[in-house]
Design a protein around this motif. Structure first.
Motif, PDB file in Angstrom:
ATOM      1  N   LEU A 169      -1.835   0.826 -10.544  1.00 27.91           N
ATOM      2  CA  LEU A 169      -1.022   0.400  -9.276  1.00 27.91           C
ATOM      3  C   LEU A 169      -2.336   0.222  -8.010  1.00 27.91           C
ATOM      4  CD1 LEU A 169       2.260   2.053  -8.923  1.00 27.91           C
ATOM      5  CD2 LEU A 169       1.722  -0.090  -9.925  1.00 27.91           C
ATOM      6  N   ARG A 170      -3.180   1.160  -7.971  1.00 34.16           N
ATOM      7  CA  ARG A 170      -4.186   1.138  -6.725  1.00 34.16           C
ATOM      8  C   ARG A 170      -5.183  -0.039  -7.284  1.00 34.16           C
ATOM      9  NH1 ARG A 170      -3.965   4.789  -3.392  1.00 34.16           N
ATOM     10  NH2 ARG A 170      -2.977   6.760  -3.776  1.00 34.16           N
ATOM     11  N   LYS A 193       0.848  -1.188   0.012  1.00 33.58           N
ATOM     12  CA  LYS A 193       0.116   0.115   0.003  1.00 33.58           C
ATOM     13  C   LYS A 193       0.946   1.181   0.014  1.00 33.58           C
ATOM     14  CE  LYS A 193      -4.062  -1.837   2.478  1.00 33.58           C
ATOM     15  NZ  LYS A 193      -4.613  -2.188   3.494  1.00 33.58           N
ATOM     16  N   LEU A 218      -3.277  -3.162  -6.198  1.00 32.92           N
ATOM     17  CA  LEU A 218      -3.242  -3.126  -4.809  1.00 32.92           C
ATOM     18  C   LEU A 218      -4.690  -3.854  -4.252  1.00 32.92           C
ATOM     19  CD1 LEU A 218      -2.315  -2.554  -1.822  1.00 32.92           C
ATOM     20  CD2 LEU A 218      -3.260  -0.266  -2.225  1.00 32.92           C
ATOM     21  N   ASP A 219      -5.831  -3.315  -4.848  1.00 27.30           N
ATOM     22  CA  ASP A 219      -7.232  -3.959  -4.447  1.00 27.30           C
ATOM     23  C   ASP A 219      -7.052  -5.432  -4.916  1.00 27.30           C
ATOM     24  OD1 ASP A 219      -8.199  -1.431  -3.767  1.00 27.30           O
ATOM     25  OD2 ASP A 219      -9.152  -1.165  -5.654  1.00 27.30           O
ATOM     26  N   THR A 272      -5.040  -7.179  -1.967  1.00 30.14           N
ATOM     27  CA  THR A 272      -5.838  -6.965  -0.734  1.00 30.14           C
ATOM     28  C   THR A 272      -6.813  -8.177  -0.700  1.00 30.14           C
ATOM     29  OG1 THR A 272      -5.354  -4.654  -0.678  1.00 30.14           O
ATOM     30  CG2 THR A 272      -7.046  -5.563   0.663  1.00 30.14           C
ATOM     31  N   GLU A 313      -0.631   5.270 -11.755  1.00 29.94           N
ATOM     32  CA  GLU A 313      -1.047   5.321 -10.305  1.00 29.94           C
ATOM     33  C   GLU A 313      -2.356   4.724 -10.206  1.00 29.94           C
ATOM     34  OE1 GLU A 313      -1.634   8.432  -6.134  1.00 29.94           O
ATOM     35  OE2 GLU A 313      -0.757   8.866  -8.091  1.00 29.94           O
ATOM     36  N   ASP A 314      -3.244   4.837 -11.096  1.00 29.79           N
ATOM     37  CA  ASP A 314      -4.575   4.181 -11.201  1.00 29.79           C
ATOM     38  C   ASP A 314      -4.487   2.728 -11.263  1.00 29.79           C
ATOM     39  OD1 ASP A 314      -5.766   6.474 -10.677  1.00 29.79           O
ATOM     40  OD2 ASP A 314      -6.305   6.786 -12.751  1.00 29.79           O
ATOM     41  N   THR A 361       2.464   2.585  -3.789  1.00 24.78           N
ATOM     42  CA  THR A 361       1.872   2.821  -4.977  1.00 24.78           C
ATOM     43  C   THR A 361       2.080   3.965  -5.671  1.00 24.78           C
ATOM     44  OG1 THR A 361       0.076   3.825  -3.240  1.00 24.78           O
ATOM     45  CG2 THR A 361      -0.328   1.713  -4.144  1.00 24.78           C
ATOM     46  N   SER A 362       3.177   4.808  -4.929  1.00 23.06           N
ATOM     47  CA  SER A 362       3.391   6.030  -5.781  1.00 23.06           C
ATOM     48  C   SER A 362       4.975   5.624  -6.632  1.00 23.06           C
ATOM     49  CB  SER A 362       4.189   7.031  -4.720  1.00 23.06           C
ATOM     50  OG  SER A 362       5.083   6.591  -4.078  1.00 23.06           O
ATOM     51  N   PHE A 401       6.563  -0.816  -6.099  1.00 19.28           N
ATOM     52  CA  PHE A 401       5.344  -1.701  -5.884  1.00 19.28           C
ATOM     53  C   PHE A 401       5.833  -2.958  -6.332  1.00 19.28           C
ATOM     54  CE2 PHE A 401       1.365  -3.379  -7.617  1.00 19.28           C
ATOM     55  CZ  PHE A 401       0.529  -2.940  -6.619  1.00 19.28           C
TER      56      PHE A 401
END
Length: 208
Positions: free
Chosen positions: A175-176, A116, A179-180, A183, A172-173, A119-120, A125
């Motif tokens: 990577l998010r 988390k 991440l989901d 998770t 970034e979108d 993500t930048s 990442f």
């Protein structure tokens, strides 16, 4: 020739005889050049009657683009490593859901937190992503599956690198979104729910 003739995936570029006639080089030189192009994922070599060099079709290597990676060398080898690793992931994840301990759960949550925080940066990442998957693989009691899976992950890591994007917002979108996906994979394993874990693995493999 591919660019000049506007050839697409699966189109015939030429036969080995064609290339020898055009270039004047010998069979060994042409064969070695074809092998190198094949290893780099540019062409596909098809032997026998009706064979020759064809523009490479999309392959598992495309998944590297979905994970923001680019291949440094030996793309065919990386594609094979990805295919083997993905084939093992349902087993690895199911074993993790069955056998996870309190320590495993604690470690997975810590690694997810690191993901988390990364993500930048694409490079950070991906390193955190690999660390998480390696820790999941450590849970399985199947030593052979674990060894092969970790070996494939190391191969992919060694032969690829993060790919910088000109669109920082889009990266970034992406990577998010990844991440989901991770998770849910961790939460499914922690829950011990095999059906949920299988669904999480399937989502993890889906292009995004």
């Amino acid at each position: 020739m591919i660019a000049d003739r506007r050839l697409g995936p699966g189109d015939l570029i030429g036969t080995m005889d064609d290339f020898r006639d055009r270039s004047g080089y010998g069979r060994a030189t042409i064969s070695e050049a074809a092998r190198l192009l094949n290893d780099r994922g540019t062409v596909e070599i098809r032997p026998g009657r009706g064979g020759g060099l064809f523009v490479a079709r999309s392959s598992p290597i495309v998944r590297l683009r979905h994970t923001l990676l680019t291949v440094r060398k030996m793309p065919a080898t990386v594609a094979d490593a990805i295919a083997v690793r993905e084939a093992l992931e349902p087993l690895i994840a199911a074993d993790a859901a069955r056998h996870r301990t309190k320590q495993d759960i604690s470690d997975l949550r810590k690694l997810l937190t690191q993901l988390k925080r990364a993500t930048s940066s694409t490079d950070r990442f991906m390193r955190a992503n690999w660390a998480l998957h390696e820790r999941i693989a450590e849970i399985t009691p199947n030593h052979l599956a674990k060894a092969v899976y970790l070996g494939m992950t190391q191969c992919i890591s060694d032969l690829s690198a993060h790919a910088d994007s000109d669109d920082a917002g889009r990266t970034e979108d992406h990577l998010r979104l990844r991440l989901d996906v991770h998770t849910e994979l961790v939460e499914a394993i922690v829950s011990g729910d095999l059906a949920r874990t299988a669904a999480a693995v399937e989502r993890h493999h889906a292009p995004s």
